[in-house]
Scaffold this active site. Structure first.
Site, PDB file in Angstrom:
ATOM      1  N   CYS A  66       0.907   0.000  -8.831  1.00  0.00           N
ATOM      2  CA  CYS A  66      -0.228  -0.913  -9.011  1.00  0.00           C
ATOM      3  C   CYS A  66       0.304  -2.317  -8.789  1.00  0.00           C
ATOM      4  O   CYS A  66       1.056  -2.838  -9.605  1.00  0.00           O
ATOM      5  CB  CYS A  66      -0.839  -0.780 -10.395  1.00  0.00           C
ATOM      6  N   GLU A 115      -5.359  -0.676  -3.711  1.00  0.00           N
ATOM      7  CA  GLU A 115      -4.242   0.101  -3.196  1.00  0.00           C
ATOM      8  C   GLU A 115      -4.378   0.206  -1.685  1.00  0.00           C
ATOM      9  O   GLU A 115      -5.477   0.084  -1.147  1.00  0.00           O
ATOM     10  CB  GLU A 115      -4.195   1.493  -3.840  1.00  0.00           C
TER      11      GLU A 115
END
Length: 266
Positions: A2, A111
């Site tokens: 992340c 992402e």
């Protein structure tokens, strides 16, 4: 992993969702990047058993974990994430897993799906948000680092785990999501040892998130406006940031993690 996320809820929304005492005032942030300050939620001491105040507080930490034993941050890698599978035993995170577990509120995260080099296709950014709206809480760790001159800095990392089936087409990792019914257990570092909360560090339910392709404008930390979350078709996304009136083109591929105009601790 992340490496970018957003928190766009109003302070009162954060207070309601995570039952915190006065979250203060903060702006919506659409492109939170490493080394910037992030909001975390901690357990609050309740010294008066008659008090009806919520048992949680917010704190501001630098996103980039520094173990207390580090002497020179310049000689230590930036720890944005901690792998859930090894955090309990890893020297960098062991103490924080035992004593300083936190929640990291987020409206969603970004992402990048990276294609094989031989395909010639650029990486594709996705805005990953809860289907029901609102916010989620990442599992996080906090540590206070003290320099030789006595100054202190609060730092934090986001725990990650293997991707669920829905996420796997983009990346093989995802943030640990702590469910609301488990907030208290996760934050209770007095009676809940790391092994007692290991069952919370698992992939999120497959139906929790929507996966929205967005332009490569999100790659650049200087781009902080809501339009970086505008959905695009996958075939258009590589060129979306070059359209008139939009942000200047950002390179396809990994995000630029340099300092930008959002809040900075340095």
């Amino acid at each position: 992993m992340c490496g970018r996320y957003a928190l766009t809820v109003k302070p009162e929304g954060l207070e309601e969702a995570l039952a915190v005492i006065d979250a203060g005032d903060f702006p919506p942030r659409y492109n939170i990047a490493p080394t910037q300050p992030i909001i975390v939620v901690t357990a609050a001491d309740r010294t008066d058993p008659r008090s009806n105040t919520p048992p949680r507080r917010t704190a501001l930490v630098r996103w980039g974990f520094l173990p207390g034993w580090v002497k020179d941050p310049n000689d230590f890698p930036l720890l944005l994430n901690a792998r859930a599978e090894t955090a309990i035993e890893k020297a960098s995170f062991r103490a924080a897993m035992r004593h300083r577990r936190v929640l990291v509120p987020a409206s969603g995260f970004y992402e990048w799906r990276r294609h094989p080099k031989e395909s010639g296709l650029p990486s594709q950014a996705y805005w990953i948000r809860p289907k029901s709206g609102g916010i989620v809480a990442f599992g996080g760790l906090m540590e206070t680092w003290a320099s030789a001159d006595g100054s202190e800095m609060d730092t934090g990392a986001i725990l990650t785990t293997r991707a669920n089936a829905a996420m796997a087409f983009i990346h093989d990792r995802m943030p640990v999501i702590i469910r609301p019914e488990d907030f208290s257990r996760w934050l209770d570092c007095k009676t809940q040892e790391p092994r007692d909360v290991a069952d919370l560090m698992v992939p999120a339910d497959d139906d929790l998130f929507d996966f929205v392709p967005v332009s490569d404008a999100v790659n650049k930390v200087a781009n902080t406006t809501p339009d970086i979350q505008t959905p695009v078709s996958v075939t258009e996304s590589a060129h979306a940031s070059t359209k008139p009136g939009r942000n200047k083109p950002a390179p396809a591929g990994p995000p630029d993690d340099g300092d930008g105009p959002q809040l900075s601790l340095f």
